[in-house]
Design an enzyme around this catalytic site. Structure first.
Site, short mmCIF file in Angstrom:
data_model
loop_
_atom_site.label_atom_id
_atom_site.label_comp_id
_atom_site.label_asym_id
_atom_site.label_seq_id
_atom_site.Cartn_x
_atom_site.Cartn_y
_atom_site.Cartn_z
N GLY A 68 0.84 -1.21 0.00
CA GLY A 68 0.00 0.00 0.00
C GLY A 68 0.86 1.24 0.00
N ASN A 69 0.34 2.31 0.58
CA ASN A 69 1.08 3.59 0.50
C ASN A 69 2.06 3.77 1.68
OD1 ASN A 69 -0.16 5.38 2.71
ND2 ASN A 69 -1.96 4.55 1.69
N VAL A 90 0.72 4.78 5.45
CA VAL A 90 0.22 3.67 6.27
C VAL A 90 1.37 2.70 6.59
CG1 VAL A 90 -1.37 1.72 6.36
CG2 VAL A 90 -2.16 3.91 5.45
N GLU A 117 5.62 -3.32 0.62
CA GLU A 117 5.55 -3.20 -0.85
C GLU A 117 4.82 -1.90 -1.14
OE1 GLU A 117 6.66 -5.30 -3.25
OE2 GLU A 117 7.48 -6.82 -1.93
N CYS A 167 0.91 -0.04 -9.26
CA CYS A 167 2.06 0.48 -8.51
C CYS A 167 3.28 0.68 -9.39
CB CYS A 167 2.40 -0.46 -7.36
SG CYS A 167 2.69 -2.15 -7.89
P1 NAD Z 1 -5.49 1.00 0.62
O1 NAD Z 1 -6.12 2.32 0.91
O2 NAD Z 1 -6.35 -0.14 0.22
O3 NAD Z 1 -4.62 0.62 1.88
C1 NAD Z 1 -3.88 -0.58 1.94
C2 NAD Z 1 -4.24 -1.34 3.19
O4 NAD Z 1 -3.88 -0.56 4.33
C3 NAD Z 1 -5.71 -1.64 3.30
O5 NAD Z 1 -5.90 -3.00 3.61
C4 NAD Z 1 -6.18 -0.72 4.42
O6 NAD Z 1 -7.23 -1.28 5.18
C5 NAD Z 1 -4.95 -0.57 5.27
N1 NAD Z 1 -4.97 0.70 6.01
C6 NAD Z 1 -5.39 1.89 5.57
N2 NAD Z 1 -5.25 2.83 6.56
C7 NAD Z 1 -4.71 2.19 7.61
C8 NAD Z 1 -4.30 2.62 8.93
N3 NAD Z 1 -4.43 3.87 9.32
N4 NAD Z 1 -3.79 1.69 9.74
C9 NAD Z 1 -3.64 0.42 9.35
N5 NAD Z 1 -4.00 -0.04 8.12
C10 NAD Z 1 -4.53 0.83 7.28
O7 NAD Z 1 -4.43 1.13 -0.56
P2 NAD Z 1 -3.47 2.33 -0.91
O8 NAD Z 1 -2.50 2.58 0.16
O9 NAD Z 1 -4.25 3.45 -1.49
O10 NAD Z 1 -2.72 1.62 -2.15
C11 NAD Z 1 -2.13 2.33 -3.15
C12 NAD Z 1 -0.64 2.45 -2.89
O11 NAD Z 1 -0.08 1.15 -2.82
C13 NAD Z 1 0.10 3.15 -3.99
O12 NAD Z 1 1.11 3.94 -3.45
C14 NAD Z 1 0.71 2.00 -4.78
O13 NAD Z 1 1.85 2.35 -5.52
C15 NAD Z 1 1.01 1.03 -3.70
N6 NAD Z 1 1.06 -0.32 -4.22
C16 NAD Z 1 2.23 -1.00 -4.16
C17 NAD Z 1 2.30 -2.26 -4.70
C18 NAD Z 1 3.55 -3.06 -4.67
O14 NAD Z 1 3.48 -4.24 -4.94
N7 NAD Z 1 4.69 -2.50 -4.33
C19 NAD Z 1 1.16 -2.83 -5.26
C20 NAD Z 1 0.00 -2.11 -5.28
C21 NAD Z 1 -0.06 -0.85 -4.75
#
Ligand code: NAD
Length: 462
Positions: free
Chosen positions: A191-192, A195, A213, A247
């Site tokens: 994710g980002n 977080v 990741e 991503c």
């Molecule tokens: P998202 O908002 O779905 O968050 C990811 C996870 O974090 C979710 O399961 C969510 O419930 C959890 N989360 C959110 N807020 C939280 C908190 N305060 N505390 C604990 N857990 C929490 O997804 P996102 O972050 O918007 O994803 C997009 C980002 O992920 C982009 O930056 C993208 O580049 C990156 N990404 C990376 C990869 C990789 O393989 N490296 C793949 C996909 C996406």
């Protein structure tokens, strides 16, 4: 949504599954992996329906990037599990002989996998393949931002997999926060970066290792000597698949002086070739996941910092549609260059030469992916040698991610740790060194008293 106070017991159940040796045998790991494969095959239509519901993905793209990708990961893992689990022999120094030294891969225990919404099947289940292959029990936490897929995964996993091996926790911040209070043996978060810092801080309390990741602004360098038409098609495909919500999508382009106009025209042509004159009517173009992200993306377009919109630039909020967009004459400090775009907007920036492009990249955070297009091996190797990125594809984009034997992950701000194939097996294993010395012979050279003769021998051999 999972009740917060049920979470500790869910994890405890998995801990007991692990302690009872549920996945100790390779055969039991493979049995779970086969069940996961069966789920993907039997439930393909429902999973694709959910992906269409959440993101308006084209069905074949959903199949290709989520279902088939995960099935390939399972097949590759099952095929190689024998060799991955085999203890690895290492050399023993002459002074310690006779003896053997081996590395035994051992499961970590119970792990937590937290996934994002953009490829919600692949990014929840591919880490699970690695975790199960290595013999761990696991909690999955799919993203609430793709709710149809999250609910379906929560429904299907208990139908196909042992509830003592895998559990699904659904919910948003409150549920994930509660989950992170529990002690795990590894946390795998995708994710980002914001977080990620919360996840890492929670993990630190238990000294739990993490894999992060993450994302970032992945550049594509276009050298003047490239085949511009092919380059434009490959960049456009990689950028606009999943409407840029990938991503490793090329976030922006750095084009070398001399071919900018040709590249912009070729990008516009590629968009028309892929999606027709009205991409909104194309069945092959994904939607933005929700209004919040729609507003964020149109906000980037509205805040300027570029000269012209070469393609797209329009949107339809009710349909969560943003046209495949190409921006030219983009200033390095434009808002669109300040954050990962994660949508179908492609800024193109001019650079005087390849070294300037390399400098531009090195002045910023390390990206998750980097792409370079050139017919010159010298240019390509210069880019590879002098930049740092999670992974690289040369003369194409995204594809390094789909080669199972290439470790996939970020560096610096784009993440830590890698997975896919053997790298995934390793991330969920402890490589335990075991040194084994027979009881005889038992020379006394290492033991006191350290006589003159012993000292001489120690200095000679050590
Ligand atoms: P998202 O908002 O779905 O968050 C990811 C996870 O974090 C979710 O399961 C969510 O419930 C959890 N989360 C959110 N807020 C939280 C908190 N305060 N505390 C604990 N857990 C929490 O997804 P996102 O972050 O918007 O994803 C997009 C980002 O992920 C982009 O930056 C993208 O580049 C990156 N990404 C990376 C990869 C990789 O393989 N490296 C793949 C996909 C996406």
């Amino acid at each position: 949504m999972t009740a917060v106070d049920a979470i500790p017991e869910i994890v405890q159940n998995l801990r007991e599954g692990f302690a009872d040796g549920l996945l100790r045998e390779k055969s039991s790991r493979i049995a779970q992996l086969r069940q996961l494969r069966l789920m993907l095959v039997e439930q393909e239509d429902r999973l694709v329906d959910a992906l269409v519901d959440d993101l308006g993905k084209p069905r074949i793209e959903a199949y290709m990037t989520e279902i088939a990708f995960t099935i390939n990961e399972i097949d590759h893992t099952i095929k190689n599990l024998d060799s991955w689990t085999k203890p690895e022999k290492v050399k023993v120094p002459i002074t310690f002989k006779p003896a053997t030294a081996k590395i035994y891969p051992q499961p970590l225990g119970t792990v937590c996998i937290i996934a994002p919404w953009n490829y919600p099947v692949q990014l929840t289940l591919a880490p699970l393949v690695a975790a199960l292959a290595a013999g761990n029990t696991a909690v999955l936490k799919p993203s609430e931002v793709a709710p149809a897929t999250a609910e379906l995964i929560a429904e299907l996993i208990p139908e196909y997999l042992s509830s003592r091996a895998v559990a699904v926790v659904t919910g948003a911040v409150e549920e994930t926060t509660a989950l992170l209070e529990v002690r795990f043996d590894h946390i795998f978060y995708t994710g980002n970066g914001t977080v990620a810092r919360i996840v890492m801080a929670a993990a630190a309390k238990h000294l739990t290792p993490v894999t992060l990741e993450l994302g970032g602004k992945s550049p594509a360098i276009v050298a003047a000597d490239t085949n511009v038409k092919v380059t434009a098609r490959r960049i456009a495909w990689a950028k606009f698949v999943n409407a840029g919500q990938t991503c490793v999508a090329p976030d922006y382009v750095l084009v070398e002086d001399g071919v900018e106009e040709e590249l912009l025209a070729a990008l516009r042509d590629a968009i028309t070739e892929f999606f027709g004159d009205d991409p909104q009517a194309s069945p092959d173009f994904t939607r933005i996941v929700n209004e919040r992200h729609y507003d964020r993306l149109t906000g980037l377009l509205d805040s300027g910092g570029y000269e012209t919109t070469v393609a797209g630039g329009t949107g339809d909020r009710a349909d969560r549609y943003i046209a495949p967009t190409v921006l030219a004459g983009v200033k390095p400090d434009a808002p669109v260059m300040n954050e990962e775009i994660f949508g179908p907007i492609l800024p193109v920036l001019n650079v005087g030469n390849i070294d300037e492009a390399i400098g531009f990249i090195n002045d910023r955070e390390k990206p998750l992916a980097l792409y370079a297009f050139s017919t010159s091996d010298d240019v390509l190797s210069r880019v590879v040698d002098r930049t740092s990125a999670g992974g690289v594809t040369l003369n194409h984009a995204l594809l390094h991610l789909a080669v199972p034997d290439l470790p996939f992950g970020g560096v610096g701000e784009s993440g830590m740790g890698t997975y896919h194939g053997k790298a995934g097996f390793d991330v969920f294993s402890h490589r335990k060194p075991v040194f084994n010395k027979p009881l005889r012979p038992d020379p006394s050279i290492m033991y006191p008293p350290y006589t003159k003769m012993k000292q001489k021998l120690i200095r000679k051999f050590m």
